[in-house]
Design a protein around this motif. Structure first.
Motif, PDB file in Angstrom:
ATOM      1  N   UNK A  20     -17.820 -28.387  -4.561  1.00 25.55           N
ATOM      2  CA  UNK A  20     -17.928 -28.771  -5.920  1.00 25.55           C
ATOM      3  C   UNK A  20     -16.390 -28.297  -6.690  1.00 25.55           C
ATOM      4  N   UNK A  21     -16.674 -27.855  -7.588  1.00 23.05           N
ATOM      5  CA  UNK A  21     -15.330 -27.379  -8.442  1.00 23.05           C
ATOM      6  C   UNK A  21     -15.187 -26.021  -8.135  1.00 23.05           C
ATOM      7  N   UNK A  22     -15.799 -25.232  -7.208  1.00 22.20           N
ATOM      8  CA  UNK A  22     -15.701 -23.799  -6.977  1.00 22.20           C
ATOM      9  C   UNK A  22     -14.739 -23.765  -5.772  1.00 22.20           C
ATOM     10  N   UNK A  23     -14.247 -22.571  -5.605  1.00 24.31           N
ATOM     11  CA  UNK A  23     -13.134 -22.500  -4.819  1.00 24.31           C
ATOM     12  C   UNK A  23     -12.979 -20.662  -4.186  1.00 24.31           C
ATOM     13  N   UNK A  24     -13.090 -20.501  -3.012  1.00 25.50           N
ATOM     14  CA  UNK A  24     -12.785 -19.280  -2.555  1.00 25.50           C
ATOM     15  C   UNK A  24     -12.128 -19.101  -1.560  1.00 25.50           C
ATOM     16  N   UNK A  25     -11.503 -17.957  -1.026  1.00 22.56           N
ATOM     17  CA  UNK A  25     -10.762 -17.630   0.103  1.00 22.56           C
ATOM     18  C   UNK A  25     -11.481 -16.727   1.184  1.00 22.56           C
ATOM     19  N   UNK A  26     -11.330 -17.552   2.621  1.00 22.97           N
ATOM     20  CA  UNK A  26     -11.983 -16.782   3.589  1.00 22.97           C
ATOM     21  C   UNK A  26     -10.957 -15.872   4.443  1.00 22.97           C
ATOM     22  N   UNK A  27     -11.364 -14.947   4.865  1.00 20.17           N
ATOM     23  CA  UNK A  27     -10.378 -14.149   5.847  1.00 20.17           C
ATOM     24  C   UNK A  27      -9.936 -14.813   6.964  1.00 20.17           C
ATOM     25  N   UNK A  49     -17.950 -12.014  -6.144  1.00 23.07           N
ATOM     26  CA  UNK A  49     -17.069 -13.137  -5.424  1.00 23.07           C
ATOM     27  C   UNK A  49     -17.740 -14.516  -5.371  1.00 23.07           C
ATOM     28  N   UNK A  50     -18.978 -14.520  -5.259  1.00 22.45           N
ATOM     29  CA  UNK A  50     -19.762 -15.642  -5.264  1.00 22.45           C
ATOM     30  C   UNK A  50     -19.465 -16.481  -6.608  1.00 22.45           C
ATOM     31  N   UNK A  51     -19.796 -15.657  -7.658  1.00 20.65           N
ATOM     32  CA  UNK A  51     -19.639 -16.471  -8.852  1.00 20.65           C
ATOM     33  C   UNK A  51     -18.209 -16.698  -9.496  1.00 20.65           C
ATOM     34  N   UNK A  52     -17.226 -15.686  -9.174  1.00 24.85           N
ATOM     35  CA  UNK A  52     -15.981 -15.798  -9.761  1.00 24.85           C
ATOM     36  C   UNK A  52     -14.713 -15.717  -8.886  1.00 24.85           C
ATOM     37  N   UNK A  53     -15.233 -15.978  -7.946  1.00 24.52           N
ATOM     38  CA  UNK A  53     -14.070 -15.883  -6.352  1.00 24.52           C
ATOM     39  C   UNK A  53     -13.461 -14.523  -6.722  1.00 24.52           C
ATOM     40  N   UNK A  54     -13.628 -13.621  -7.036  1.00 26.33           N
ATOM     41  CA  UNK A  54     -12.863 -12.386  -7.203  1.00 26.33           C
ATOM     42  C   UNK A  54     -13.835 -11.078  -7.125  1.00 26.33           C
ATOM     43  N   UNK A  55     -13.295  -9.910  -6.798  1.00 30.31           N
ATOM     44  CA  UNK A  55     -14.199  -8.818  -6.538  1.00 30.31           C
ATOM     45  C   UNK A  55     -14.145  -8.025  -7.919  1.00 30.31           C
ATOM     46  N   UNK A  56     -15.006  -7.486  -8.433  1.00 33.91           N
ATOM     47  CA  UNK A  56     -15.049  -6.531  -9.778  1.00 33.91           C
ATOM     48  C   UNK A  56     -13.989  -5.150  -9.435  1.00 33.91           C
ATOM     49  N   UNK A  57     -13.333  -4.986 -10.504  1.00 35.77           N
ATOM     50  CA  UNK A  57     -12.844  -3.684 -10.407  1.00 35.77           C
ATOM     51  C   UNK A  57     -13.560  -2.452 -10.522  1.00 35.77           C
ATOM     52  N   UNK A  58     -13.208  -1.337 -10.223  1.00 39.17           N
ATOM     53  CA  UNK A  58     -13.891  -0.007 -10.310  1.00 39.17           C
ATOM     54  C   UNK A  58     -14.543   0.026 -11.561  1.00 39.17           C
ATOM     55  N   UNK A  59     -14.012  -0.107 -12.850  1.00 33.06           N
ATOM     56  CA  UNK A  59     -14.408   0.093 -14.066  1.00 33.06           C
ATOM     57  C   UNK A  59     -15.466  -1.027 -14.431  1.00 33.06           C
TER      58      UNK A  59
END
Lengths: 72, 157
Positions: free
Chosen positions: B89-96, B26-36
């Motif tokens: 900077x150029x990073x973007x995330x979503x908070x709940x 989430x920190x690095x890519x703004x997404x969670x990893x899939x189970x695989x």
């Protein structure tokens, strides 16, 4: 947990939805809570706070009373 | 140590590795990893990953999308866009929520900005963090749900 322009906006929004007004805190207070709450979340071994621990964090920034109780 | 306690400890260690892998992506890519992906990162079978995800969900450490093994929320992050955009900077995330959105910046320890809008009047609102201090638009935070009920319906909380 939503951010409003003013307390008047909260009153109007709550009235329109027919929901009771909850608790209001300042942006500064919310920032303090965010810092205290998430400071250890990236560390190995993090575990979810117990109700007592969570309430202690709330109390540190002045959030006390029934609304902030985690005991139902 | 009894066999049951040994299993508990192994599960706790696995769960912490899975949790950390979720947070770091989430920190690095703004997404969670899939189970695989988690299976590959942590080095355990995908079935063990999915069992771990379920335990973390049941313990309210993460929230899975209903009926799936996919991470929806790992507070402070949301896998789906929300009204609480966080930029650094150029990073973007979503908070709940506003708490989580500020929590992203607090947890990473970075300067940045939270963008949302007033639910009543629709006015755009921005809060900025610089050197650990908060600033930005005049605004107030509203908690409509008492703390004891937050997890009754975490999606709406």
């Amino acid at each position: 947990m939503l951010l409003f322009r003013s307390e008047e906006d909260i009153e109007r929004w709550s009235d329109l939805r027919g929901t009771p007004r909850g608790e209001v805190m300042s942006v500064e207070q919310q920032w303090r809570l965010a810092r205290a709450w998430f400071k250890d979340r990236l560390r190995p071994g993090y575990r979810r706070r117990t109700a007592d621990e969570a309430e202690a964090v709330f109390a540190e920034i002045g959030l006390t009373g029934p609304f902030w109780s985690l005991r139902g | 140590m009894s066999p049951d306690r040994a299993i508990d400890r192994a599960e706790n260690e696995t769960d912490d590795l899975v949790r950390l892998a979720i947070m770091r992506m989430f920190v690095d890519e703004a997404r969670p990893p899939a189970p695989n992906e988690l299976a590959s990162i942590v080095g355990i079978p995908q079935a063990a990953v999915e069992a771990s995800l379920r335990r973390l969900h049941d313990a309210h450490v993460i929230v899975l999308a209903p009926g799936t093994p996919l991470v929806w929320m790992a507070n402070p992050f949301s896998a789906l866009p929300t009204p609480f955009e966080v930029r650094s900077g150029d990073r973007r995330w979503w908070g709940n929520c506003i708490w989580d959105a500020l929590g992203v910046l607090a947890m990473i320890g970075t300067d940045g900005e939270v963008r949302t809008s007033c639910p009543d009047c629709g006015e755009p609102l921005r809060l900025g963090v610089r050197d650990g201090e908060i600033g930005g638009d005049t605004a107030v935070v509203h908690y409509s749900t008492p703390a004891a009920q937050w997890w009754d319906d975490i999606g709406s909380t």
